[in-house]
Enzyme design. Sequence first.
Site, short mmCIF file in Angstrom:
data_model
loop_
_atom_site.label_atom_id
_atom_site.label_comp_id
_atom_site.label_asym_id
_atom_site.label_seq_id
_atom_site.Cartn_x
_atom_site.Cartn_y
_atom_site.Cartn_z
N GLU A 206 0.91 -1.15 -0.07
CA GLU A 206 0.03 -0.25 -0.07
C GLU A 206 0.77 1.43 -0.21
O GLU A 206 1.05 2.07 -1.05
CB GLU A 206 -1.07 0.02 1.29
CG GLU A 206 -1.88 0.97 1.33
CD GLU A 206 -3.16 0.73 1.60
OE1 GLU A 206 -3.88 -0.40 2.06
OE2 GLU A 206 -4.33 1.64 1.46
N GLU B 84 -2.77 0.26 13.25
CA GLU B 84 -3.74 0.54 12.57
C GLU B 84 -5.08 0.50 13.11
O GLU B 84 -5.99 1.29 13.21
CB GLU B 84 -3.82 -0.13 11.31
CG GLU B 84 -4.86 0.27 10.16
CD GLU B 84 -4.79 -0.57 8.97
OE1 GLU B 84 -4.07 -1.78 8.81
OE2 GLU B 84 -5.19 -0.06 7.98
C1 BGC Z 1 -5.37 2.73 4.40
C2 BGC Z 1 -5.80 3.97 5.41
C3 BGC Z 1 -6.56 4.71 4.57
C4 BGC Z 1 -8.00 3.95 4.41
C5 BGC Z 1 -8.82 4.65 3.52
C6 BGC Z 1 -6.38 1.96 3.86
O1 BGC Z 1 -6.35 1.02 3.34
O2 BGC Z 1 -4.31 1.93 5.15
O3 BGC Z 1 -5.05 4.43 6.29
O4 BGC Z 1 -7.14 6.06 5.16
O5 BGC Z 1 -7.64 2.91 3.54
O6 BGC Z 1 -10.07 4.31 3.89
#
Ligand code: BGC
Length: 740
Positions: free
Chosen positions: A320, A599
């Site tokens: 990501e 997270e």
């Molecule tokens: C990310 C987040 C991001 C989110 C949006 C995720 O995959 O890691 O931090 O803001 O998607 O919904």
Amino acid sequence: MLSVSALGLYEAEINGKPVGDEVFAPGWTDYNRRVQYQIHDVTDLLQSGENVLGAILGDGWYCGHVAWQDRQIYGRKPWFLAQLRIRMKDGSLLKVSTDGTWKTMPGPILESDLVMGEMYDARLELGNWSFPGYESGEWRNVVTENPPKIGGLVPRTGPPVRRIQEREPVEIRTLPDGERSRKLIIDFGQNFSGRVRIRVKARCGTTLCLRYAEVLDAAGNLYTENLRGARATDYFTCSGRGLEIWEPRFTFHGFRYLEVVGLADEDDFEATGIVLHSDMAVTGSFRCSHPLLNRLQSNILWGQRSNFLEVPTDCPQRDERLGWTGDAQVFIRTAAFNMNVGGFFKKWMGDLRDAQRPSGAVPVVAPMPGFFRHIPHEDGGPAWSDAMIICPWTIYLCTGDIQILRDNYAAMKAYMDFMARHRCLDFIRSHPAVDEWGGFGDWLALDGSGRLDGNTPKDLIGTAFYAHDAALMGRMASVLGETADAAGFEKLRKQIEEAFQRRFLSPEGLLTGRTQTACVLALHFGLVPEESRAACVQELVKLVEQSDYHLATGFVGTPYILDVLSDNGRLDIAYRLLEQESSPSWLFPVKNGATTIWERWNGWSAEKGFEDKSMNSFNHYAYGAVGAWMYGAVAGLNPDPEEPGYRHIVFRPRPGGSMTWAEATLETPYGLAGIHWDLMDGMLNLLLDVPEGTRATLLPPEGYGEGKKELPPGRHSITLRGVPEARSQTRKREKAHVLL
Ligand code: BGC
């Protein structure tokens, strides 16, 4: 002077020496719009007679993997561009530029990719290729035809990525791995972004496989499922020429643990961790009497280190690593305490402007790779796209740099226009009738909804942030002398407030969307009429009590919940949440060995083990946003929006919970500001540093002192006597602390 750039990544060399010490140059931008270049003074690397200039190229963001997509999202292969300008002794200018006379040759890097890793075969090394006298007979001509169409070349504005620290292993486990070979699991004691430098002595052709992970599973093996498609693996094949030292050039991983496979029993091996991030000075420090909160502060700082790598990323480990707008906005206030992030955000605001759509919409990520144009997130939605307004404002507040407002004013206005024209109905943003999606909601809140985007109504979040944007735009317009705009935004702010109250406040003054986050946003953004504030605070307190003093907030409500409680007479509850140790809370991960911010509140638990592997990073900074409250309320160090950049400092310590002392320092643009307080025998002892060229106001905590004090530059030692009630609290607190 060497001006140099690439599509892909480059490391330039002159006469056998590296040019500069940047990593991942020229950096990541939307290459269709802007490509950064660097200028190096290379006088010391040149000599009379023959000189050699060259570069090693890697795929990087340009043609390697970006996020979960395939490779080559910007272009098919790397390109290199350089111009060396030499002022000769006789004053004449000699220019050497990349052209068709240059030569190229594949080297020992068989594969390099930011997400997947690097593969290197030392048997294929090219020897002294960048030294004078090298025989380049077999090298081929470079390709110069049909260069890709790109945006303009621009000088780098943000801080470059560098090797910032080295870390030695804290534990090495050696496990047998078949006959006469072994496997190592190396613990660096800290989750971070970077890679390793290895020293190995093994037979020619021995291939080592280096794998990386943030955590171990219950059996003590690497847990890599949460890396999703990121291979996060490097391969090194030995040449057998004695001791070999290798560090990959064009990759990084988010990891704490390294696994090494392929060593024979008799091979020598060592590894050192190399911490990489954008090179920013650490400007702030926070410490207090609560050891777990000190660890939390360290985790927040490491979350920042790991994710401020060229752009503010969500996470550094899985496939990501994108510049999510929401995450950046949520954390920027804390980030600006910890480090000098002015230049970093100046650059990223450029990425955000590049990513802005012609309609004025601000998308979910910046830089915005093409593949995002095909998903319905050209508008990032509430709390994500608002990074366009919140980030420049915060940098201005914390640095006093008015230029960031000037640079972004037109883009901010275009964004406000977009919302008015396309996202609102009667000043309600994300009204279900105009915006079916409505944004990411209160992302990852554990509020009982069972949904990733939580229970807080999206139009409530949208309208609250719209009001906040209008308020900030009003302030920024007046700072810039745009008085007509300022009046317009103030009027808009009022209209949104009225619309908010009509839609979300019930006659008793309570919110229709009853979640912690709903109350927090309404109160924090000043959307509750004076006569209903107490009821709304009461509602929030009730919700916190119902969750047994746990957070039910996600990305959106978490940054402000403690501010709202402490600003509305419930400092006691703010501390109960801050010091809470069971999940969901800030200290639950700390108690469970976290070295960065998770997270998800429930990324791991004793009952369930690891959360859903499809989205479970152990190094996301968003929930670290509580850092701003630790600096601003626990220690008590704050900027003043009227005199930004700490020209006027507001010291407002708020002792509470089990806290018996706290301190914060900050390298402001004027010099070092600092506060230390401790509670002893009913007295509050303060030590305050006010830098030259600034002034400060001390607002004593409730129960101490006779009111505010104005402080000139210098060091001030102040003792305040607490009223009897505050004194008895002190004793209680000290006892609690001893028990801890
Ligand atoms: C990310 C987040 C991001 C989110 C949006 C995720 O995959 O890691 O931090 O803001 O998607 O919904």
